[in-house]
Design a protein around this motif. Structure first.
Motif, PDB file in Angstrom:
ATOM      1  N   ASP A  85       0.821  -1.210   0.000  1.00 35.31           N
ATOM      2  CA  ASP A  85       0.000   0.000   0.000  1.00 35.31           C
ATOM      3  C   ASP A  85       0.849   1.252   0.000  1.00 35.31           C
ATOM      4  O   ASP A  85       0.352   2.347   0.238  1.00 35.31           O
ATOM      5  N   ASN A 294      -2.011  -2.367  -4.903  1.00 33.56           N
ATOM      6  CA  ASN A 294      -2.495  -2.246  -3.536  1.00 33.56           C
ATOM      7  C   ASN A 294      -3.103  -3.565  -3.072  1.00 33.56           C
ATOM      8  O   ASN A 294      -3.791  -4.240  -3.841  1.00 33.56           O
ATOM      9  N   SER A 296      -5.612  -4.141  -1.438  1.00 39.10           N
ATOM     10  CA  SER A 296      -7.067  -4.141  -1.541  1.00 39.10           C
ATOM     11  C   SER A 296      -7.551  -4.414  -2.958  1.00 39.10           C
ATOM     12  O   SER A 296      -8.736  -4.740  -3.161  1.00 39.10           O
ATOM     13  N   THR A 297      -6.675  -4.276  -3.963  1.00 37.96           N
ATOM     14  CA  THR A 297      -7.083  -4.491  -5.358  1.00 37.96           C
ATOM     15  C   THR A 297      -6.308  -5.624  -6.021  1.00 37.96           C
ATOM     16  O   THR A 297      -6.433  -5.814  -7.231  1.00 37.96           O
ATOM     17  N   GLN A 317      -6.499 -13.490   2.154  1.00 41.64           N
ATOM     18  CA  GLN A 317      -7.453 -13.392   1.055  1.00 41.64           C
ATOM     19  C   GLN A 317      -7.566 -14.699   0.265  1.00 41.64           C
ATOM     20  O   GLN A 317      -8.384 -14.799  -0.654  1.00 41.64           O
ATOM     21  N   ASP A 455      -5.845  -6.401   4.536  1.00 40.26           N
ATOM     22  CA  ASP A 455      -7.080  -6.322   5.319  1.00 40.26           C
ATOM     23  C   ASP A 455      -6.875  -6.672   6.787  1.00 40.26           C
ATOM     24  O   ASP A 455      -7.670  -6.255   7.640  1.00 40.26           O
TER      25      ASP A 455
END
Length: 614
Positions: A85, A294, A296-297, A317, A455
Motif C-alpha cells: 500500500d 495495492n 485491496s485491489t 485473502q 485487510d
C-alpha cells in the motif's frame, strides 16, 4: 585447517543439510514444513487446495513449480505486481537497497555472481566460480567471460572489488557493512582510514578476484561472501556518500541480469526489456513490467489479467479466492517470520553499534515476557490466516530445518501467568484505572508501531493491543494509527535514527540463506532494531561461525542454545511463521518460487494478453 579437513567439513555440512532437509520434508503439523513430493514437480497441481473441515489450509498441499499448459509464443511481456500500500523506495542496487520491494525489482535486472542450491550452499553454477584455499580462509573467484553489464562492458574483478571498497568506505551510506566484511583481512583498517586499500581483496586479473578472510567460518559456504559487483566505470566518479541518492541508483540502474531497465515511474513501476546478451542465453520474454498493486485491489488485478503474478499474495485473502480460474497458486514455507520487538536502546552512529539503555521503558525482561504470554498466536494463525500462518516459537524459522529447533515450544499463551509475572515484578494498578503502573508508581503507556497493508493489518494490531489490555497493560498505536512501510522502518531505526516515541513494534524479517543471526541481532547490526546486546549473545553468535561449527551438529547445538537464550531475554519475540503463496496466470510457463530457482530468463507466455478469470 588443511585442504583435506576443509573438504571433509564441506562434505559433512552438505550431507547433514541434505539429510535434515529430507527428514523435514516428510511433513509435520507442528512445524508446517512442506512436503517434498509436491516440490519441484506438478503432482497435485491440477486440483484445488481444499480447506480441512475446520476451515484450515496446509502449506503441504502446494507446489513450488508452475504447471505448463499450451504452447509458448515467441516473445511477449510479463506483468509482475508488488503487493503493497506504499510506494517502493527506489534504491535499485544490491549494494545500497534495504527494502524488500526494491529487492523484488532488482532481481529482474541484476543478480548474484554466485548461485546457491536447495540447501543454501554456494555452487559453481553461477556467473562466477570459486575455489577455497587449503585452510578455507582464501577464496579465488573467476567471473565467466560472457558476463557483461547492460552497457556492454564486461563484469570484472575490479567491479567486484569496488563493491567491497564502497561498502567498507567510512562514508558508505547503506546498511551492508557488518561482520561479513569485518572478517576480511584489512577491511577494518581500510574502514577506519588507516589504509588506502583492503589487503584481503586482491584483483588477480580482469576476471579473477581473491578474497582472504581472517577466519574460516561455515557461514562462508552459505552467505558470508558478498556476491554482488558494482560497475566501477559508472560509479567511480560519484562520491561514496552520494551514491545511494545518485541517478545511477535511482534513475538509470544497470546490472548483468536477464532484463534491462527501460523506464521508471518513481515509487510506482519499472519497465524492463530483455537483455539479449544475457550470459545464460537470450530471455524468452521481450520484457517485464514491475508495478505496485495495492493489497485491496490485488484480487481484481489478478482476475482481470492486469498482472500475471505477484511477489506474495495476502494469505488472508486466499480462502475467498482459492478457486480463481485463471491462475495457479504456488506455495512454500516462507524464509520469514513476523515478530514483536522491544526498544532497548539506540544506535550509536559513531561506534556503528547498538547502545543498550537500561532506562528504556521496556528494559524489564519480566514486562517483555509477560507481553509474550498474553498473546495467542495459534489463534491468530487460524482466525486471521486460516492456518497459512502459524505460531512461531523461535527466531530461526522452519524454512531452515537443519537449525530450527522444532522441539522448543517457545513461550505458551497463558494470560494468567502474564498477570502473575507482572504482579511479581511490581507492575500493579495503583489508581484503579484498569491499567498497571510501573514499579515506581509512574503511569505506563506503551507506544506500539505497526505497519499498514492488507485487510488484516488493523484488526491484527488491535488484537494484540486488546490482549495486552486484558492483562492490564495500556498499549496504544503510535500516533493513533498504522504506519506505512517506509515510515515504519524509518521510525524504528532503519537509517540509524531511532524514534524515541517507539516503545514496541511489530515487524517482519525475511532471513537469508545463511542462518547466522548476526545480521539481525548482532551488536554491530543496524537491523538490530531492538538495540539489544549482551556478552552472552556475542559469544553465541561468534561460536556459531567458529571453526568448531564446521561440525554441523555442534553448530546446531549452538543455535539451539541461542534460540533458547533469546526466548529468555526477549529482546523480540516471534509471532508467526508464514506460508508464501504466489498466484501465477495460466499463460505463464517455466515459473517457480523455489528458493534455489534462478531461471527468470526462461519464463515464457502462451498468449500476448493474460486471460481473465471466468
Amino acid at each position: 585447517m588443511t585442504k583435506a579437513s576443509w573438504s571433509k567439513a564441506l562434505f559433512a555440512l552438505m550431507l547433514v543439510l541434505l539429510l535434515a532437509l529430507a527428514a523435514c520434508n516428510g511433513g509435520s503439523e507442528e512445524s508446517g514444513s512442506s512436503d517434498s513430493e509436491g516440490e519441484g514437480s506438478s503432482e497435485g497441481s491440477d486440483s484445488e487446495e481444499e480447506a480441512s473441515e475446520d476451515g484450515l489450509y496446509s502449506i503441504d498441499d502446494f507446489s513450488t513449480d508452475k504447471t505448463n499448459e499450451g504452447e509458448a509464443i515467441e516473445g511477449g511481456n510479463l506483468n509482475f505486481g508488488l503487493v503493497t500500500d506504499t510506494a517502493f523506495e527506489g534504491t535499485l542496487n544490491w549494494n545500497f537497497y534495504s527494502g524488500t520491494y526494491d529487492a523484488e525489482i532488482i532481481q529482474w535486472f541484476d543478480e548474484s555472481l554466485l548461485s546457491s542450491d536447495e540447501n543454501f550452499l554456494y555452487t559453481n553454477d553461477g556467473a562466477a566460480t570459486f575455489e577455497p584455499s587449503e585452510d578455507g580462509r582464501e577464496f579465488t573467484f573467476t567471473i565467466r567471460d560472457n558476463v557483461n553489464w547492460h552497457d556492454g562492458e564486461p563484469v570484472t574483478a575490479e567491479d567486484w572489488a569496488f563493491a567491497y571498497e564502497v561498502i567498507g568506505d567510512p562514508d558508505y551510506p547503506g546498511v551492508r557493512y557488518g561482520e561479513d566484511f569485518t572478517n576480511i583481512e584489512g577491511m577494518e583498517e581500510y574502514h577506519n582510514g588507516e589504509a588506502d586499500s583492503i589487503s584481503g581483496v586482491e584483483v588477480v586479473d580482469e576476471k579473477t578476484l581473491k578474497v582472504t578472510y581472517k577466519e574460516a567460518t561455515p557461514s562462508l559456504l552459505t552467505g558470508g561472501i558478498w556476491p554482488y559487483a558494482l560497475p566501477k566505470h559508472i560509479f567511480e566518479d560519484v562520491p561514496v556518500a552520494d551514491m545511494i541518492e545518485s541517478p545511477e541508483v535511482r534513475e538509470n540502474p544497470i546490472g548483468f541480469g536477464p532484463f534491462k531497465v527501460d523506464s521508471i515511474v518513481p515509487g510506482e513501476s519499472v519497465t524492463m526489456v530483455k537483455n539479449e546478451d544475457y550470459w545464460k542465453g537470450e530471455p524468452k520474454l521481450d520484457g517485464v513490467t514491475v508495478k505496485v498493486i495495492n493489497p485491496s485491489t490485488v484480487v481484481q488485478a489478478l482476475e482481470t489479467g492486469e498482472v500475471d503474478t505477484v511477489d506474495s499474495f495476502p494469505v488472508d485473502q486466499y480462502p475467498d479466492n482459492a478457486d480463481m480460474s485463471n491462475v495457479e497458486f504456488l506455495g512454500q514455507t516462507d524464509m520469514a517470520y513476523t515478530y514483536i520487538g522491544f526498544k532497548l536502546g539506540t544506535w550509536d552512529a559513531d561506534a556503528k553499534e547498538v547502545a543498550p539503555d537500561d532506562s528504556k521503558k521496556m528494559a524489564d525482561v519480566n514486562l517483555r515476557k509477560a507481553m509474550w504470554h498474553a498473546v495467542d498466536n495459534n489463534a491468530v494463525g487460524e482466525q486471521f490466516y486460516n492456518g497459512l500462518r502459524w505460531n512461531a516459537t523461535t527466531l530461526i524459522p522452519p524454512s531452515h530445518p537443519e537449525f530450527h529447533d522444532s522441539e522448543n515450544a517457545g513461550v505458551e499463551y497463558d494470560p494468567e501467568k502474564a498477570k502473575q509475572i507482572l504482579d511479581d515484578a511490581g507492575y500493579v494498578d495503583t489508581n484503579d484505572d484498569g491499567f498497571r503502573e510501573t514499579p515506581d508508581g509512574e503511569e505506563l503507556v506503551i507506544n506500539f508501531a505497526s505497519m499498514s497493508g492488507g485487510d488484516t493489518a488493523e484488526p491484527l494490531a488491535n488484537y494484540y493491543i486488546q490482549s495486552w489490555e486484558q492483562v492490564g497493560l495500556n498499549v496504544q498505536l503510535l500516533d493513533g494509527r498504522l504506519q506505512e512501510f517506509n515510515t515504519f522502518y524509518d521510525r524504528v531505526g532503519q537509517n540509524g535514527n531511532d524514534d524515541p516515541e517507539v516503545d514496541i513494534f511489530q515487524g517482519a524479517w525475511s532471513v537469508g540463506n545463511d542462518i547466522n543471526p548476526a545480521g539481525l541481532y548482532g551488536r554491530d547490526a543496524l537491523f538490530n532494531f531492538s538495540r539489544y546486546a549482551s556478552e552472552k549473545n556475542d559469544e553465541l553468535i561468534a561460536e556459531g561461525i567458529s571453526e568448531d561449527s564446521f561440525d554441523v551438529e555442534h553448530r546446531r547445538e549452538v543455535y539451539n542454545e541461542w534460540q533458547q537464550f533469546m526466548i529468555d531475554e526477549v529482546p523480540v519475540f516471534p509471532t508467526l511463521y508464514r506460508a508464501e503463496l504466489v498466484p501465477v496466470n495460466n499463460r505463464v510457463q517455466n515459473y517457480s518460487i523455489a528458493f534455489d530457482w534462478s531461471e527468470l530468463y526462461n519464463i515464457a507466455v502462451t498468449s500476448e494478453e493474460a486471460p481473465a478469470a471466468e
